[in-house]
Structure formats: C-alpha cells, structure tokens
Scaffold this motif. Structure first.
Motif, mmCIF file in Angstrom:
data_model
loop_
_atom_site.group_PDB
_atom_site.id
_atom_site.type_symbol
_atom_site.label_atom_id
_atom_site.label_comp_id
_atom_site.label_asym_id
_atom_site.label_seq_id
_atom_site.Cartn_x
_atom_site.Cartn_y
_atom_site.Cartn_z
ATOM 1 N N ASP A 101 74.806 -63.448 77.006
ATOM 2 C CA ASP A 101 74.470 -62.454 78.016
ATOM 3 C C ASP A 101 74.334 -61.114 77.296
ATOM 4 O OD1 ASP A 101 74.102 -61.069 80.378
ATOM 5 O OD2 ASP A 101 76.233 -61.061 80.894
ATOM 6 N N SER A 102 73.101 -60.695 77.068
ATOM 7 C CA SER A 102 72.832 -59.472 76.317
ATOM 8 C C SER A 102 72.242 -58.411 77.235
ATOM 9 C CB SER A 102 71.846 -59.771 75.178
ATOM 10 O OG SER A 102 71.565 -58.593 74.445
ATOM 11 N N ASN A 103 72.477 -57.150 76.894
ATOM 12 C CA ASN A 103 71.859 -56.077 77.663
ATOM 13 C C ASN A 103 70.375 -55.911 77.307
ATOM 14 O OD1 ASN A 103 72.437 -55.013 75.088
ATOM 15 N ND2 ASN A 103 72.575 -52.934 75.906
ATOM 16 N N LEU A 104 69.895 -56.624 76.255
ATOM 17 C CA LEU A 104 68.475 -56.625 75.892
ATOM 18 C C LEU A 104 67.902 -58.006 76.169
ATOM 19 C CD1 LEU A 104 68.610 -54.735 72.473
ATOM 20 C CD2 LEU A 104 68.248 -53.788 74.759
ATOM 21 N N SER A 105 66.819 -58.062 76.922
ATOM 22 C CA SER A 105 66.286 -59.355 77.366
ATOM 23 C C SER A 105 65.837 -60.248 76.205
ATOM 24 C CB SER A 105 65.132 -59.144 78.349
ATOM 25 O OG SER A 105 64.095 -58.421 77.740
ATOM 26 N N ASN A 106 65.455 -59.691 75.059
ATOM 27 C CA ASN A 106 65.044 -60.512 73.913
ATOM 28 C C ASN A 106 66.180 -61.382 73.381
ATOM 29 O OD1 ASN A 106 62.993 -58.521 74.167
ATOM 30 N ND2 ASN A 106 62.350 -58.949 72.082
ATOM 31 N N TYR A 107 67.418 -60.966 73.597
ATOM 32 C CA TYR A 107 68.574 -61.679 73.062
ATOM 33 C C TYR A 107 69.385 -62.371 74.153
ATOM 34 C CZ TYR A 107 67.414 -58.928 68.974
ATOM 35 O OH TYR A 107 66.754 -58.369 67.922
ATOM 36 N N ASP A 108 68.906 -62.368 75.376
ATOM 37 C CA ASP A 108 69.605 -62.964 76.509
ATOM 38 C C ASP A 108 69.085 -64.392 76.725
ATOM 39 O OD1 ASP A 108 71.402 -62.065 78.909
ATOM 40 O OD2 ASP A 108 69.771 -63.241 79.791
#
Length: 122
Positions: A101-108
């Motif tokens: 669960d990342s605050n940046l969609s590329n890493y979520d």
C-alpha cells in the motif's frame, strides 16, 4: 524462536533498517516485523504459517514519477507445507499473499505467489 510444545514453534522477528543508495528516491528507512507458527505433523511433514508488516519511508521524490516522497506499507501472509521423503530429500509447496500500500500509484500493488520446491541435503 519459542518452543510452545514438542510439535509447536513460534517465531517473532523485528527489523529496523536503513538502506542507502546513490539516489534519494531509493534511499529509505524501514521498520517492521513478522510472526510465524510452525506445526510438526505426522508422516514427516510440517506446516508453517506467517504474517508480516513493513513500513518503508523514502528520503526524496522521484521527479519522473511524482513530486511526493514515497511511503509504503507492506503486508504479507503465507503458508508452506513440507514432506520429508528421506534423510536427504524434502518436498514443499507454499502460497504467499503480498500487498504493498503505497502513497504513489506506481508502487501500489498486491500479488499472489505459489511455489513448490525440492530440497536436497548432503
């Protein structure tokens, strides 16, 4: 590791880590932990279940992706079952679920991994 009984084992792990790289957007501080339970089964088998959590906070933004600095929470859960065939060969199969669960969609993302292996001991 903690021995609960002759067939039950509990493992607890806590981690604090500083990862340094040449780029601020990959340099990060991590903290987390995991809890594992192993049960010795009949017929030279065992089962292991585990859960874990890790938080990663990065030092700077990657300007090609976002102006925000990345912050990830990773959750994992898994189950492995193994069968010892003889003194040297063990078969195992496992399943792992991982959710980042990342605050940046590329890493979520989240994923499922199924594994099988043959281990030789000599």
């Amino acid at each position: 590791r903690y021995i609960i009984s002759g067939k039950d084992f509990l493992s607890v792990n806590a981690t604090v880590r500083r990862e340094r790289t040449q780029r601020d957007y990959y340099t990060n501080d991590q903290w987390g932990g995991s809890l594992g339970y192993t049960r010795i089964l009949p017929l030279d088998m065992y089962a292991n279940a585990r859960i874990g959590f890790r938080n990663s906070q990065y030092d700077g933004p990657d300007g090609l992706i976002s102006q925000r600095t990345r912050d990830d929470n990773e959750y994992t859960a898994g189950l492995n079952i193994a069968k010892r065939l003889n003194e040297t060969v063990t078969l195992s199969a496992g399943y792992q679920y991982r959710n980042v669960d990342s605050n940046l969609s590329n890493y979520d993302y989240d994923n499922h991994k199924v594994t099988s292996s043959v281990s030789l001991r000599f």
